[in-house]
Design a protein around this motif. Structure first.
Motif, mmCIF file in Angstrom:
data_model
loop_
_atom_site.group_PDB
_atom_site.id
_atom_site.type_symbol
_atom_site.label_atom_id
_atom_site.label_comp_id
_atom_site.label_asym_id
_atom_site.label_seq_id
_atom_site.Cartn_x
_atom_site.Cartn_y
_atom_site.Cartn_z
ATOM 1 N N SER A 83 -9.689 -2.850 -2.520
ATOM 2 C CA SER A 83 -9.531 -1.464 -3.370
ATOM 3 C C SER A 83 -10.249 -0.983 -4.427
ATOM 4 N N HIS B 124 -6.396 -5.035 1.816
ATOM 5 C CA HIS B 124 -6.209 -3.836 0.836
ATOM 6 C C HIS B 124 -7.263 -2.896 0.664
ATOM 7 N N ASN C 135 -6.620 0.320 -0.861
ATOM 8 C CA ASN C 135 -6.344 1.396 -1.835
ATOM 9 C C ASN C 135 -7.430 2.178 -2.594
ATOM 10 N N GLY D 257 3.438 1.667 -0.990
ATOM 11 C CA GLY D 257 2.734 2.783 -1.378
ATOM 12 C C GLY D 257 3.109 3.819 -0.148
#
Length: 433
Positions: free
Chosen positions: A312, A332, A334, A384
């Motif tokens: 991320s 991940h 993000n 999310g």
């Protein structure tokens, strides 16, 4: 109560004070305890954690301290206290050296010093050969003389320190850790040196041959480290090392490095280190790799043992291929610059247990929105979804939740439709012939 016990429990400033006992949490805190108000400490005898906060101990330096009588040692042995915290104190080291051995009569396993100032030089000879039950020792934001030159003091404490399992010295401006000191900690499993001033040149002596032979966890977060090659060379003798945290240093990638990381290393934290390339070679048996908050544009990793990958807050424009990471279960992504998740990667990502890709500027074409919707349908799209997934383009869908974009199979997967249509046409042509 004897003077020795009074000192052991740190009677402090000559101001109004009290101890407060939270029975539910078995936590007792005493503020600026004095000789006159020491009786309030009785309520702390039922606590498992006791904190002494505020004051200075210089007034007790000349108090006579002798061996405890049988009744006092019996009382100390009956206490349930397992953790003691000293905070905001001025501590004469000579006094600490004289009272520390009294902990051998207790069951205290964890000792913490927060925002304390250690002054003077103690005589630790009386601790030679002395065992203590303390297994975890923490110092945070403390001020003391440099460790260099104190090797003999650590030698006197060796009977205790060679059984210590956890040591943390954080936020204390430490610049070096002498080799001989590291050799004393024969059983240490975890060493936390975060938020200090350790540089590349100070690591090699710290982790010399024979130092910290059982170390499994090493935290070097927020120091002055710059060369990943130097760090690698410094820790390669830590054969039992499983978890290494180099986050919040400013590392420079040396793509020509041939240094081999300890083969036991399983968890590697390189987050927020300013890297624009993946460091190679990576530890061969790595299971968790955190490279979030960097400047990575592309990532190509091939690790058969990797289970969790955190990327991320980078500059990725495409999701990395995970074909060469067959055991990966967490990814991940993000807050990158990823516009679409290709169908091929969506199928691979669908087998993971935890995928997070919120905060990217998604292009909500059929493939862009369809890929995320298909991934969400697996139930493995992490926290999310859907609020963190919004369209950046095309203009007609800008600001939409990706979840709400209408997707039609004919538009999304033209290959899946064209192929059967082509076959049907071919059959019709054969039938006509």
């Amino acid at each position: 109560m004897s003077v020795a016990v009074l000192l052991l429990l740190l009677a402090l400033l000559e101001v109004e004070s009290r101890c407060f006992f939270n029975r539910t949490e078995e936590y007792c805190v005493c503020y600026n305890l004095t000789q006159e108000s020491v009786s309030s400490i009785i309520q702390c005898l039922a606590a498992s954690v006791v904190e002494f906060r505020g004051g200075e101990l210089e007034r007790y330096i000349d108090f006579p301290i002798t061996d405890l009588d049988a009744s006092t040692t019996e009382m100390l042995g009956s206490l349930v206290i397992r953790k003691i915290i000293f905070a905001d104190l001025l501590v004469p080291e000579i006094l600490l050296a004289r009272v520390l051995r009294f902990f051998s009569y207790t069951h205290v396993q964890e000792l913490v010093f927060q925002s304390c100032i250690f002054e003077g030089r103690g005589n630790w000879d009386e601790m030679a050969g002395q065992d203590l039950p303390i297994l975890s020792l923490h110092f945070h934001n403390v001020t003391s003389a440099p460790l260099t030159g104190h090797e003999q003091d650590f030698s006197s404490l060796s009977s205790w320190l060679e059984t210590l399992q956890e040591l943390a010295v954080t936020g204390s401006h430490v610049t070096s850790l002498p080799c001989d000191i590291g050799r004393v900690f024969g059983a240490l499993r975890s060493l936390d040196m975060a938020q200090n001033s350790l540089g590349d040149e100070s690591l090699m002596p710290a982790f010399c041959q024979g130092a910290f032979p059982q170390l499994q966890v090493l935290i070097l977060q927020s120091n002055n480290l710059t060369s990943h090659h130097s760090v690698c060379e410094s820790v390669r003798l830590l054969h039992e090392l499983q978890h290494l945290d180099l986050s919040q240093n400013k590392l420079m990638a040396d793509l020509s490095s041939s240094c081999q990381w300890p083969v036991a290393l399983r968890i590697f934290n390189l987050s927020n280190t300013g890297l624009d390339k993946v460091l190679t070679p990576l530890p061969p048996h790595l299971e968790v790799l955190d490279m979030s908050c960097n400047h990575l544009h592309t990532v190509d990793i091939s690790l058969g043992s990797l289970k969790k990958l955190f990327l991320s807050q980078n500059l990725l424009q495409a999701a990395p291929s995970i074909r060469n990471c067959p055991t990966l279960d967490t990814l991940h992504l993000n807050n990158n610059s990823i516009a679409e998740l290709p169908w091929g990667e969506v199928k691979l990502l669908g087998r993971l247990q935890d995928v997070a890709a919120a905060g990217n500027p998604y292009h909500c074409s059929c493939s862009g929105a369809g890929g995320l919707q298909a991934l969400a349908a697996t139930g493995h799209l992490g926290q999310g979804w859907p609020q963190g997934y919004r369209c950046h383009s095309p203009p007609g869908y800008r600001g939409w939740l990706v979840r709400d974009v209408p997707v039609r199979v004919l538009q999304c997967n033209s290959a899946a439709v064209i192929a059967p249509v082509g076959i049907a046409l071919a059959l019709l042509a054969l039938a006509g012939a």
